[in-house]
Motif scaffolding. Structure first.
Motif, PDB file in Angstrom:
ATOM      1  N   HIS A 191       9.403  -1.760  20.767  1.00  0.00           N
ATOM      2  CA  HIS A 191       8.954  -3.286  20.453  1.00  0.00           C
ATOM      3  C   HIS A 191      10.171  -3.960  21.074  1.00  0.00           C
ATOM      4  O   HIS A 191      11.265  -3.281  20.475  1.00  0.00           O
ATOM      5  CB  HIS A 191       8.030  -3.812  19.168  1.00  0.00           C
ATOM      6  CG  HIS A 191       9.055  -3.098  17.890  1.00  0.00           C
ATOM      7  ND1 HIS A 191       9.348  -2.423  17.160  1.00  0.00           N
ATOM      8  CD2 HIS A 191       9.724  -4.843  17.337  1.00  0.00           C
ATOM      9  CE1 HIS A 191       9.986  -2.790  16.734  1.00  0.00           C
ATOM     10  NE2 HIS A 191      10.523  -3.367  16.560  1.00  0.00           N
ATOM     11  N   HIS A 210      11.736  -8.397  20.078  1.00  0.00           N
ATOM     12  CA  HIS A 210      10.941  -9.365  19.079  1.00  0.00           C
ATOM     13  C   HIS A 210      11.206 -10.655  19.790  1.00  0.00           C
ATOM     14  O   HIS A 210      12.203 -11.419  20.218  1.00  0.00           O
ATOM     15  CB  HIS A 210      12.518  -9.496  18.378  1.00  0.00           C
ATOM     16  CG  HIS A 210      12.287  -8.650  16.878  1.00  0.00           C
ATOM     17  ND1 HIS A 210      13.353  -8.511  16.200  1.00  0.00           N
ATOM     18  CD2 HIS A 210      11.979  -7.366  17.289  1.00  0.00           C
ATOM     19  CE1 HIS A 210      13.016  -7.414  15.499  1.00  0.00           C
ATOM     20  NE2 HIS A 210      12.260  -6.853  16.213  1.00  0.00           N
ATOM     21  N   HIS A 246      12.921  -1.199  20.999  1.00  0.00           N
ATOM     22  CA  HIS A 246      13.454  -0.979  20.432  1.00  0.00           C
ATOM     23  C   HIS A 246      12.637   0.374  18.983  1.00  0.00           C
ATOM     24  O   HIS A 246      11.597  -0.616  19.059  1.00  0.00           O
ATOM     25  CB  HIS A 246      14.188  -1.179  19.595  1.00  0.00           C
ATOM     26  CG  HIS A 246      14.152  -2.308  18.878  1.00  0.00           C
ATOM     27  ND1 HIS A 246      13.960  -3.139  19.697  1.00  0.00           N
ATOM     28  CD2 HIS A 246      13.975  -2.446  17.716  1.00  0.00           C
ATOM     29  CE1 HIS A 246      13.646  -4.831  18.373  1.00  0.00           C
ATOM     30  NE2 HIS A 246      13.360  -3.735  16.897  1.00  0.00           N
TER      31      HIS A 246
HETATM   32 FE   FE2 Z   1      12.610  -3.755  15.618  1.00  0.00          FE
END
Ligand code: FE2
Length: 434
Positions: free
Chosen positions: A345, A347, A408
């Motif tokens: 994912h 952010h 990551h």
């Molecule tokens: Fe994360």
């Protein structure tokens, strides 16, 4: 009597102006005077909101809870307290309050939005979608700004529903103007349309000078997949911006602090997280909790962020040069059990992200529990291209800071003890334009 009303009206106007210009300390002082002179509920509401904006959440909650003893059906107090509970991850209590508001006033837009938000946080997306549809059919004269917010939330649900809903998502993102609307629209186009359509849309977005981690992730991915130079304005060659170091007792990171944080990680209500295998993630923003350990770790992280910005000052990247003027630090715990892992994912709502490793036991030299950064992710079409990745060898007490645009994930681990991370984002408060 007329004189008293005039004076009350004037005092409230002055107080509202102080609050709106962001002077929350003065707003508290002035609100107390207005409450004493005029017994105004609006002034009490501003007092509570000012405490909330200063991060004094417990004080704010206390004021609303007291207000509701004498005014149990006041929709403004109920909805505002619902929003605070929701921010704190107290989802069940928040839901009850929003439902109560809607039982008193079926046209209360903020309660609809708050309740929809709770449903999404509980991963009840179908319920949220039905709620927004009901709202649009039943509430008359919804202001344009609110409609845009609803369209964004509807678009989010369609996007999460999978590729067959991307056309609906693209349409609803196009009808909204939230911070990530255009980036998500481009992301859906990149995932479902051809190169020519993507290039046209990406060029149009670059023209607008738009910058955020999500558009950077998409543009970097497309540059590798299609073989052209990465020109995203956030940061190129992003692995250079990953900073990995150890926290020390001299900066306040000691056993007592770690133990208290581990206890908190265990106690907090968790929010479903589809990416987590065998474990949980705390709901809401843990930096809103009133606990000395939270204040202490927050100060340590803030100091590390300031140091990061200094270290990369000379680098040519919007990540550093266009650092948002106002930011909020948002944090949560990720508590994994034996064999647990966190899927790939990035952010999108962050700017700079980080993880701080509170508990991790692994055999010497093993990669278990490590973090892997990757330029491929998000189910983006890779066309069999090779995408760079980078694994960091993580130990307990480490801190990693990285641009929020990088995908990551973690390496599954076999230790019987938990792997507990405090993850955080520096989030921009305002719309960021180049
Ligand atoms: Fe994360």
């Amino acid at each position: 009597m007329k004189k008293e009303e005039d004076s009350r009206e004037k005092s409230l106007q002055a107080l509202t102006a102080i609050f709106q210009r962001g002077d929350f300390g003065l707003a508290i002082t002035e609100a107390k005077k207005v409450i004493k002179d005029h017994q105004s509920a609006t002034a009490v509401n501003i007092l509570a909101l000012a405490h909330k904006r200063l991060g004094e959440i417990d004080r704010s909650v206390e004021i609303y809870e007291n207000l509701l003893i004498n005014n149990p059906s006041n929709t403004m107090f109920l909805a505002n307290l619902g929003n605070i509970y929701s921010d704190q991850g107290r989802l069940t209590e928040a839901q009850e309050l929003f439902e109560k508001v809607l039982s008193v006033d079926a046209n209360h837009i903020n309660a609809y939005l708050g309740l929809g938000n709770v449903y999404v946080m509980q991963a009840k997306n179908d319920l949220a979608l039905r709620l927004y549809e009901k709202m649009q059919s039943e509430v008359r004269d919804i202001p344009a700004e609110q409609l845009q917010k609803i369209n964004y939330r509807v678009a989010e649900i369609y996007r999460k529903g999978g590729e067959e809903h991307f056309d609906a998502a693209i349409k609803h993102y196009g009808l909204s103007n939230q911070r990530l609307s255009m980036s998500h629209r481009l992301e859906c186009i990149y995932r479902s349309k051809n190169k020519a359509v993507y290039e046209k849309e990406a060029a149009a977005l670059s023209e607008l000078g738009h910058i955020d981690p999500l558009i950077a992730a998409v543009q970097t991915h497309a540059s590798i997949r299609y073989g052209f130079q990465d020109r995203n304005a956030f940061c190129t060659d992003s692995f250079r911006f990953i900073s990995h170091s150890k926290l020390s007792a001299s900066e306040g990171f000691d056993r007592g602090l770690t133990d208290r944080l581990l206890t908190l990680a265990h106690e907090l209500e968790s929010s479903p997280q589809a990416l987590i295998n065998k474990g949980g993630q705390s709901a809401g923003n843990l930096f809103l909790l009133n606990d000395p350990a939270i204040s202490k770790i927050k100060a340590i992280i803030e100091s590390r962020i300031a140091h990061y910005r200094e270290k990369y000052q000379q680098f040519d990247a919007g990540l550093i040069s266009k650092w948002p003027p106002q930011t909020t630090l948002h944090g949560w715990f990720i508590d994994l059990k034996k064999g647990g892992s966190l899927g790939s994912h990035m952010h999108k709502e962050g700017w700079l992200s980080g993880s701080l490793y509170l508990k991790l036991s692994k055999p010497e030299g093993a990669s278990e529990g490590n973090i892997i950064f990757d330029l491929d992710g998000g189910n983006y079409p890779a066309d069999d291209r090779d995408f760079p990745s980078k694994e960091l060898d993580i130990e307990e007490g480490d801190i990693v800071l990285f641009p929020s645009s990088i995908f990551h994930k973690t390496v599954p681990f076999s230790a019987t003890e938990r792997r507990v991370t405090l993850a955080f984002d520096v989030k921009p408060d305002l719309l960021v334009r180049a």
